[in-house]
Design a protein around this motif. Structure first.
Motif, PDB file in Angstrom:
ATOM      1  N   ASN A 432      29.408  46.131  25.704  1.00 15.50           N
ATOM      2  CA  ASN A 432      29.190  46.106  27.127  1.00 15.50           C
ATOM      3  C   ASN A 432      29.269  44.747  28.004  1.00 15.50           C
ATOM      4  O   ASN A 432      30.186  44.516  28.878  1.00 15.50           O
ATOM      5  N   TRP A 433      28.694  43.753  27.455  1.00 15.51           N
ATOM      6  CA  TRP A 433      28.876  42.712  27.874  1.00 15.51           C
ATOM      7  C   TRP A 433      30.262  41.929  27.727  1.00 15.51           C
ATOM      8  O   TRP A 433      30.627  41.144  28.686  1.00 15.51           O
ATOM      9  N   GLY A 434      30.837  42.278  26.607  1.00 16.50           N
ATOM     10  CA  GLY A 434      32.348  42.143  26.286  1.00 16.50           C
ATOM     11  C   GLY A 434      33.121  42.451  27.422  1.00 16.50           C
ATOM     12  O   GLY A 434      33.841  41.811  28.005  1.00 16.50           O
ATOM     13  N   ARG A 435      32.936  43.783  27.919  1.00 15.74           N
ATOM     14  CA  ARG A 435      33.703  44.371  28.918  1.00 15.74           C
ATOM     15  C   ARG A 435      33.701  43.743  30.235  1.00 15.74           C
ATOM     16  O   ARG A 435      34.568  43.525  30.977  1.00 15.74           O
ATOM     17  N   VAL A 436      32.321  43.303  30.660  1.00 14.61           N
ATOM     18  CA  VAL A 436      32.119  42.835  31.664  1.00 14.61           C
ATOM     19  C   VAL A 436      32.609  41.607  31.872  1.00 14.61           C
ATOM     20  O   VAL A 436      33.210  41.035  32.959  1.00 14.61           O
ATOM     21  N   ALA A 437      32.498  40.531  30.925  1.00 14.60           N
ATOM     22  CA  ALA A 437      32.947  39.357  30.792  1.00 14.60           C
ATOM     23  C   ALA A 437      34.571  39.453  31.290  1.00 14.60           C
ATOM     24  O   ALA A 437      35.079  38.521  31.887  1.00 14.60           O
ATOM     25  N   CYS A 438      35.335  40.117  30.540  1.00 14.30           N
ATOM     26  CA  CYS A 438      36.657  40.634  30.553  1.00 14.30           C
ATOM     27  C   CYS A 438      37.161  40.963  32.053  1.00 14.30           C
ATOM     28  O   CYS A 438      38.071  40.394  32.627  1.00 14.30           O
ATOM     29  N   LEU A 439      36.208  41.833  32.589  1.00 10.17           N
ATOM     30  CA  LEU A 439      36.425  42.008  33.983  1.00 10.17           C
ATOM     31  C   LEU A 439      36.440  40.964  34.913  1.00 10.17           C
ATOM     32  O   LEU A 439      37.209  40.522  35.733  1.00 10.17           O
ATOM     33  N   LEU A 440      35.349  39.973  34.500  1.00  6.43           N
ATOM     34  CA  LEU A 440      34.895  39.145  35.538  1.00  6.43           C
ATOM     35  C   LEU A 440      36.342  37.949  35.373  1.00  6.43           C
ATOM     36  O   LEU A 440      36.744  37.531  36.236  1.00  6.43           O
ATOM     37  N   ILE A 441      36.675  37.766  34.185  1.00  5.96           N
ATOM     38  CA  ILE A 441      37.688  36.691  33.941  1.00  5.96           C
ATOM     39  C   ILE A 441      38.969  37.484  34.727  1.00  5.96           C
ATOM     40  O   ILE A 441      39.699  36.467  35.256  1.00  5.96           O
ATOM     41  N   PHE A 442      39.214  38.697  34.556  1.00  5.45           N
ATOM     42  CA  PHE A 442      40.513  39.269  35.028  1.00  5.45           C
ATOM     43  C   PHE A 442      40.442  39.011  36.517  1.00  5.45           C
ATOM     44  O   PHE A 442      41.461  38.729  37.305  1.00  5.45           O
ATOM     45  N   ILE A 443      39.414  39.365  37.172  1.00  7.15           N
ATOM     46  CA  ILE A 443      39.352  39.190  38.534  1.00  7.15           C
ATOM     47  C   ILE A 443      39.444  37.988  39.051  1.00  7.15           C
ATOM     48  O   ILE A 443      40.207  37.405  40.014  1.00  7.15           O
ATOM     49  N   GLY A 444      38.744  36.797  38.425  1.00  2.49           N
ATOM     50  CA  GLY A 444      38.550  35.524  38.749  1.00  2.49           C
ATOM     51  C   GLY A 444      40.007  34.813  38.483  1.00  2.49           C
ATOM     52  O   GLY A 444      40.227  34.190  39.572  1.00  2.49           O
ATOM     53  N   PHE A 445      40.609  35.184  37.538  1.00  4.99           N
ATOM     54  CA  PHE A 445      41.880  34.691  37.426  1.00  4.99           C
ATOM     55  C   PHE A 445      42.928  35.060  38.493  1.00  4.99           C
ATOM     56  O   PHE A 445      43.670  34.166  38.927  1.00  4.99           O
ATOM     57  N   ASN A 446      42.989  36.285  38.791  1.00  6.84           N
ATOM     58  CA  ASN A 446      43.956  36.526  39.824  1.00  6.84           C
ATOM     59  C   ASN A 446      43.594  35.928  41.025  1.00  6.84           C
ATOM     60  O   ASN A 446      44.567  35.826  41.847  1.00  6.84           O
ATOM     61  N   MET A 447      42.226  35.862  41.305  1.00  2.00           N
ATOM     62  CA  MET A 447      41.960  35.379  42.725  1.00  2.00           C
ATOM     63  C   MET A 447      42.379  33.784  42.616  1.00  2.00           C
ATOM     64  O   MET A 447      42.998  33.533  43.799  1.00  2.00           O
ATOM     65  N   THR A 448      42.195  33.235  41.614  1.00  2.08           N
ATOM     66  CA  THR A 448      42.498  31.797  41.276  1.00  2.08           C
ATOM     67  C   THR A 448      44.154  31.615  41.720  1.00  2.08           C
ATOM     68  O   THR A 448      44.694  30.943  42.270  1.00  2.08           O
ATOM     69  N   PHE A 449      44.722  32.338  40.881  1.00  2.00           N
ATOM     70  CA  PHE A 449      46.095  32.058  40.678  1.00  2.00           C
ATOM     71  C   PHE A 449      47.214  32.578  41.653  1.00  2.00           C
ATOM     72  O   PHE A 449      48.405  32.558  42.043  1.00  2.00           O
ATOM     73  N   PHE A 450      46.586  33.824  42.121  1.00  2.00           N
ATOM     74  CA  PHE A 450      47.633  34.789  42.808  1.00  2.00           C
ATOM     75  C   PHE A 450      47.915  33.890  44.299  1.00  2.00           C
ATOM     76  O   PHE A 450      48.864  34.030  44.761  1.00  2.00           O
ATOM     77  N   THR A 451      46.906  33.557  44.483  1.00  2.42           N
ATOM     78  CA  THR A 451      46.588  32.860  46.052  1.00  2.42           C
ATOM     79  C   THR A 451      47.822  31.395  45.958  1.00  2.42           C
ATOM     80  O   THR A 451      48.050  31.219  46.958  1.00  2.42           O
ATOM     81  N   GLN A 452      47.734  30.982  44.699  1.00  6.12           N
ATOM     82  CA  GLN A 452      48.509  29.867  44.555  1.00  6.12           C
ATOM     83  C   GLN A 452      49.953  30.348  44.414  1.00  6.12           C
ATOM     84  O   GLN A 452      50.771  29.240  45.075  1.00  6.12           O
ATOM     85  N   PHE A 453      50.344  31.396  44.103  1.00  2.00           N
ATOM     86  CA  PHE A 453      51.773  31.992  44.504  1.00  2.00           C
ATOM     87  C   PHE A 453      52.066  31.699  45.847  1.00  2.00           C
ATOM     88  O   PHE A 453      53.224  31.339  46.550  1.00  2.00           O
ATOM     89  N   ALA A 454      51.196  32.304  46.665  1.00  2.00           N
ATOM     90  CA  ALA A 454      51.422  32.441  48.226  1.00  2.00           C
ATOM     91  C   ALA A 454      51.570  30.964  48.735  1.00  2.00           C
ATOM     92  O   ALA A 454      52.259  30.610  49.396  1.00  2.00           O
ATOM     93  N   MET A 455      50.476  30.049  48.419  1.00  2.00           N
ATOM     94  CA  MET A 455      50.526  28.715  49.023  1.00  2.00           C
ATOM     95  C   MET A 455      51.697  27.968  48.525  1.00  2.00           C
ATOM     96  O   MET A 455      52.372  27.261  49.232  1.00  2.00           O
TER      97      MET A 455
END
Lengths: 563, 308
Positions: A432-455
Motif C-alpha cells: 500500500n505504501w508502494g502504491r501511495v509513493a507511486c501516486l505521489l511521484i506521478f502527480i508531483g512529476f506532472n506538476m513539475t514538468f508539465f508546467t515547464q512545457f507551457a513556460m
C-alpha cells in the motif's frame, strides 16, 4: 575474491539475519568480503547503493534549484552558485545515476540469473567497473571541493576551456573514467549473453529485458569510446591548450559539439532502452498474458540502438549546421519514433484482455507508458526544424527530456527496483505504501514538468537564473510539484528500509514471473541455482499457480499439481 | 594461478577442472571463446577511441589542407619509416610468440616475447628522438607553438630555405608569443589577419577574446593558400597540425607503453611456465592488442608523415 577470513561484523546486512539457508548475502561476512567480491549479485547491490547515493545528491540539488525559482529574484543563491548547481545536477544524474542505473545495478544482478548462468563472463572486470564508478564519483566530489564547475553537463567549449572554476578538469576526468566503467559493463554483458546462455536458452527465449540490455551494451561499447577521446581532448585542451576545440587557439568548438553528441545522443538510448526492457517484463507479468509480438519488441531495441547513432546532429540545429544536414538529421530523428512506437503499441496490446494486477511495479509500468508517451511525442516538436528554432534551449526541452529520462527511465528503474526487490533481498515491502509513493511521484512529476512545457513554449529559456514576472505561476507550481515528488521518494526510502528489517520473507516467485530468476530462491544462493533451472518461454504463465500458503506462485504441471 | 579459481568452484563442478578454468565456465573452450570475444570488443572500443582523432584529422585536413601540406615536412620521414619497420617486425615476433605458446615451445615463446618487448623499447626511443627535436624547435601543440628555429629544424626534410624568413630567432623574452602569423600578415598584406592570434604576456594565459575571423569558418572564407608552393609563407594555424600530431602519436605512445606492460606480464608468466597448448589465452589476447597498436601506427605514419 570473497574470502571467509574476514571477521568484521556485517552490520545490518539486509536479509542476512534471519535467513536460515545460505545465500549470496550471508555466505560470507565483513565489509572486505563485499569489497573484494566477484559475485555479480553483490556487485549489483554495491552499485545499487552507490547510484542511490548519487540519485540523492542529484535530487537534492534539483530541489534546491526549484526552490531558487520560487521567485524571479535571488532567494537562496547567487548566479554562479546556481550555474554550478544545475551543472552538478545534470552531471551527477547523467553520469553517476541514470547511465549505470538499470544496467549496472539491476542488470548486473539479474542478467546472469535470467540466462541461467553462474556469473557474468568476466567477474573481475565487473568488479573493476564498480571501482571505476567509485573513482569517477570521487573525481566529481573532488571537483566540488576545488571550486565546482559551471559549464553545464555538456562541457561545451569554449565555456569549459575558459571557465574560471577549477573543478572542470576533475569532473571531466571523472566522466572519462565513468565512461570506462560503462564500457566494461557493456562488454561484459555482450560476452555473457553470447557465450554463457544456459542449454536451451536460445536468443528468442531470452526475456526481453536481456534484449534491452544487449542493445544497451552495444551502444555502450560503440559510443562511449568517442566520449572518451572527446573528454581526453578537453582535458588536454584545458590543461595544455592543445587548440583542437578552443577557438582562441584556432580550434573548432562546433567539432566538440559533434564529438560530444556522437556519444551523448546514443547515451540517451543507453538510458532508455534498458528501461524499455524492464517495462516489457512488468507489463507481461502483471497482465498475466504473453507479451504481444516478442520479436518486434526484441528487434526494435536493436533498431533504436542503430538509429541512435545517426541522429546526433539534431542537437546542433541552431549551431550553424548546413540546411541540408539539418534536414537529414531531422528526418532521421523522426525515424526513431518508429521502433519506440512499436514497443508502446505492443505493450498496450499485451495488456488488452489481460488480467491486470495493480501491484506497485505495474503502476510504475503504466506511469511509464503515459509519461514516456508524452516525452516521446514532444520530441517530435523538437525534431521539427521550424518549431525547434523557437523551442531550442527553452524549458520545453527541459520538460521533454525529463519526461523521457525521468518519466521513462527513472520510473522504469523504480518499477524494476520494486519488481526485483524481493529477489534481491528476500523481503517484501508494504504494497500500500508502494502504491501511495507511486501516486505521489506521478502527480508531483506532472506538476513539475508539465508546467515547464507551457513556460518553455512561451519562451522561458533553460539555465536562466532569473525570470520575468509572467512566468511566476508556472515556476511556483513546478516547484511545489518537485516537493511532492521528493516526499514520494522519502516514502519509498522509508518503506524499503523498513522491509529490510521487518519485512515479510519473500517467496521465490511473488509475482508469478516465468523467467529464470523466479525459479531460484529469494535471495538466490551464491551459485544462483541449487538445481538446474527449466528453460522455457519466459512469457508463458499458464503453468504458474498462486499458492496463498506461501504468498507466491508455484510451478504446476498440466494436471494442476505442484511440480 | 590460484587467483583464477573461484572459491565456489567446488560447489558445482562435477567434471575435472583445469586449474585455469574459472568456476562459471563449463569448459576451457567456452572460456577461451569468451575471452577472445571480449578482447575483440575491447579492440573495437580502442579503434573508436582513435576514430575520434582520425575524425578531427579529417575535418581539419579537409578544411585546411594548406596547414597539413606546409607542416608535415617538419616531421622526420626517416625516423617514421624506421619506427614503422620496428613495429611491423615486433608484430611478427608477437605472432611467432603466440604460435610458440600454441605448440608448447617454451624457449621460443620467451625469446619471441623478449624480442617484441625490445621492439617496443626501440619504438619509444625513436619517438623520444623525434619529440626532442620538435621540442627544441618549438614545433609543439597550439598554446606552446613557437617555431623559433625553422631553418635548422628539418635538415632531413625536403623543405628548402623558404622558411628562413621566419628563422631569425625572436626575442627570447617573448618566448611564448606566437609571432609567425603576425609576421606573415606584415609580409603579405593579401593574407588578411586583422588580429594577432594570441597575445600572451610572458607565460600567462592566452587572451581568448581575439578569435580569428573566418579562420575556422566555412572553407571558402578561409584564406586560400591551397596549392601554394611549399616554400611560400607559413599558413595560418599551423599549430593545429602539431596539436593533432602530438595527440595522435601521444595517445598511440601511451598504448605502446600499455602493450609493453602487458607483454612484460605475459613474459613473466611464461617464465613461470604457466602456458601450454591447453592454455595460452593471455598470450593470444595480448598478441591481438599488440597487433592493433601496430595497425594504428601503420595508419598514422602515412597520414602524418607522407602527406605529399
Amino acid at each position: 575474491m570473497a574470502t571467509q577470513t574476514s571477521t568484521i561484523p556485517a552490520g545490518g546486512l539486509a536479509g542476512a539475519r534471519d535467513s536460515a539457508e545460505k545465500n549470496y548475502l550471508n555466505e560470507s561476512k565483513g565489509i572486505l568480503s563485499w569489497l573484494t567480491t566477484l559475485d555479480h549479485k553483490r556487485i549489483g547491490v554495491m552499485y545499487l547503493i552507490c547510484i542511490l547515493g548519487a540519485f540523492f545528491l542529484g535530487g537534492m540539488s534539483a530541489v534546491l534549484l526549484r526552490t531558487e525559482h520560487l521567485s524571479g529574484t535571488p532567494n537562496l543563491m547567487e548566479a554562479d552558485a546556481y550555474n554550478k548547481l544545475f551543472t552538478l545536477h545534470g552531471a551527477v544524474m547523467i553520469f553517476l545515476f541514470i547511465i549505470p542505473g538499470i544496467p549496472a545495478a539491476l542488470g548486473n544482478f539479474v542478467l546472469p540469473i535470467m540466462l541461467g548462468a553462474k556469473d557474468v563472463a568476466f567477474p573481475r572486470l565487473n568488479l573493476c567497473s564498480w571501482y571505476l564508478w567509485v573513482i569517477g564519483a570521487v573525481c566529481a566530489l573532488l571537483s566540488l571541493l576545488l571550486g565546482g564547475f559551471d559549464t553545464g553537463w555538456t562541457f561545451y567549449t569554449p565555456y569549459s576551456t575558459s571557465s574560471p572554476f577549477q573543478g572542470v578538469i576533475p569532473i571531466v576526468t571523472g566522466a572519462f573514467i565513468l565512461g570506462f566503467s560503462s564500457i566494461f559493463t557493456g562488454l561484459n554483458f555482450i560476452v555473457t549473453i553470447h557465450k554463457l546462455r544456459a542449454p536451451g536458452m536460445g536468443w528468442f527465449k531470452m526475456p526481453l529485458f536481456l534484449w534491452g540490455l544487449y542493445s544497451t551494451a552495444l551502444i555502450q561499447v560503440l559510443a562511449t569510446p568517442v566520449l572518451g577521446i572527446t573528454l581526453l581532448l578537453l582535458i588536454v585542451e584545458r590543461a595544455l591548450g592543445v587548440g583542437i576545440f578552443d577557438p582562441a587557439l584556432g580550434g573548432d568548438p562546433v567539432l566538440f559539439q559533434h564529438f560530444f553528441w556522437f556519444y551523448s545522443h546514443p547515451a540517451v538510448y543507453i538510458m532508455i532502452v534498458p528501461a524499455m526492457g524492464v517495462i516489457s517484463e512488468l507489463i507481461s507479468v502483471f497482465s498475466r498474458k504473453h507479451i504481444f509480438s516478442y520479436q518486434f519488441i526484441a528487434y526494435s531495441s536493436i533498431a533504436i540502438a542503430a538509429f541512435g547513432f545517426i541522429v546526433w546532429g539534431h542537437h546542433m540545429f541552431t549551431s550553424g549546421q548546413s540546411e541540408l544536414m539539418n534536414t537529414i538529421f531531422s528526418l532521421l530523428t523522426f525515424s526513431v519514433a518508429i521502433p519506440s512506437a512499436i514497443k508502446v503499441f505492443n505493450w498496450t496490446a499485451t495488456m488488452y484482455k489481460g488480467s491486470i494486477v495493480f501491484k506497485t511495479p505495474q503502476l510504475y509500468a503504466l506511469s511509464f507508458l503515459f509519461l514516456f508517451g508524452i516525452g516521446g511525442l514532444t520530441g517530435l516538436f523538437l525534431a521539427t526544424l521550424s518549431t525547434d528554432i523557437h523551442l531550442h534551449d527553452t524549458y520545453f526541452v527541459v520538460a521533454h527530456f525529463h519526461y523521457v529520462m525521468f518519466g521513462g527511465t527513472v520510473i522504469a528503474f523504480l518499477g524494476a527496483l520494486h519488481y526485483w526487490w524481493p529477489k534481491m533481498f528476500g523481503k517484501m515491502y508494504n504494497e500500500n505504501w508502494g502504491r501511495v509513493a507511486c501516486l505521489l511521484i506521478f502527480i508531483g512529476f506532472n506538476m513539475t514538468f508539465f508546467t515547464q512545457f507551457a513556460m518553455g513554449s512561451q519562451g522561458m529559456p533553460r539555465r536562466y537564473f532569473n525570470y520575468t514576472e509572467g512566468y511566476t505561476t508556472y515556476h511556483v507550481v513546478s516547484t511545489i510539484g518537485s516537493y511532492i515528488m521528493a516526499v514520494g521518494f522519502f516514502v519509498i526510502a522509508g518503506y524499503l528500509y523498513y522491509s529490510l528489517i521487518r519485512g515479510r520473507k519473500a517467496p521465490d516467485n511473488p509475482w508469478g514471473g516465468a523467467s529464470l530468476e523466479w525459479q531460484t530462491s529469494s535471495p538466490p544462493p551464491v551459485e544462483n541455482f541449487k538445481k538446474d533451472p527449466i528453460v522455457g518461454d519466459p512469457y508463458d504463465f499458464s503453468n504458474l499457480k498462486y499458492d496463498p500458503a506461501i504468498g507466491g506462485y508455484v510451478r504446476v504441471d498440466a494436471q494442476g499439481v505442484a511440480s | 594461478m590460484d587467483a583464477q579459481v573461484h572459491p565456489h568452484a567446488d560447489a558445482h563442478g562435477a567434471h575435472a577442472h583445469s586449474p585455469h578454468l574459472q568456476h562459471h565456465f563449463d569448459s576451457l573452450e567456452q572460456q577461451f571463446d569468451s575471452g577472445k570475444l571480449g578482447m575483440w570488443l575491447f579492440l573495437a572500443t580502442e579503434v573508436l577511441l582513435f576514430a575520434g582523432l582520425f575524425c578531427a584529422y579529417s575535418v581539419y585536413r579537409a578544411n585546411h589542407p594548406e596547414i597539413f601540406i606546409y607542416a608535415h615536412q617538419f616531421l622526420d620521414k626517416f625516423w617514421g619509416a624506421v619506427n614503422t619497420g620496428i613495429l611491423i617486425a615486433s608484430s611478427l615476433t608477437m605472432a611467432w610468440a603466440v604460435r610458440c605458446s600454441q605448440i608448447g615451445k617454451q624457449t621460443g615463446l620467451v625469446i619471441c616475447l623478449c624480442l617484441t618487448l625490445l621492439g617496443g623499447v626501440g619504438f619509444l626511443c625513436v619517438k623520444y628522438v623525434e619529440y626532442k627535436a620538435k621540442w627544441e624547435h618549438g614545433l609543439l601543440w597550439a598554446s606552446q607553438y613557437n617555431p623559433s628555429h625553422h631553418g635548422e629544424g628539418h635538415d632531413e626534410a625536403a623543405a628548402g630555405d623558404g622558411h628562413e624568413d621566419h628563422s631569425e630567432a625572436p626575442d627570447p623574452s617573448a618566448a611564448h608569443a606566437a609571432t609567425p602569423p603576425a609576421e606573415a600578415a606584415a609580409a603579405d598584406p593579401a593574407a588578411v589577419t586583422p588580429t594577432v592570434i594570441m597575445t600572451t604576456s610572458a607565460g600567462v594565459v592566452v587572451e581568448r577574446s581575439k578569435i580569428l575571423p573566418a579562420a575556422m569558418g566555412p572553407m571558402e572564407l578561409a584564406p586560400d593558400t591551397t596549392g601554394h608552393d611549399l616554400h611560400g609563407k607559413e599558413p595560418q594555424n599551423v599549430q593545429t597540425f602539431f596539436s593533432i600530431y602530438f595527440m595522435m602519436t601521444g595517445l598511440h605512445g601511451v598504448h605502446v607503453i600499455i602493450g609493453m606492460l602487458a607483454i612484460a606480464w605475459v613474459l613473466i608468466r611464461s617464465l613461470k611456465g604457466h602456458f601450454s597448448p591447453a592454455y595460452f589465452t593471455p598470450v593470444d589476447l595480448v598478441g591481438l592488442y599488440w597487433h592493433l597498436v601496430d595497425l594504428i601506427w601503420i595508419y598514422l605514419f602515412p597520414l602524418l608523415y607522407l602527406i605529399h
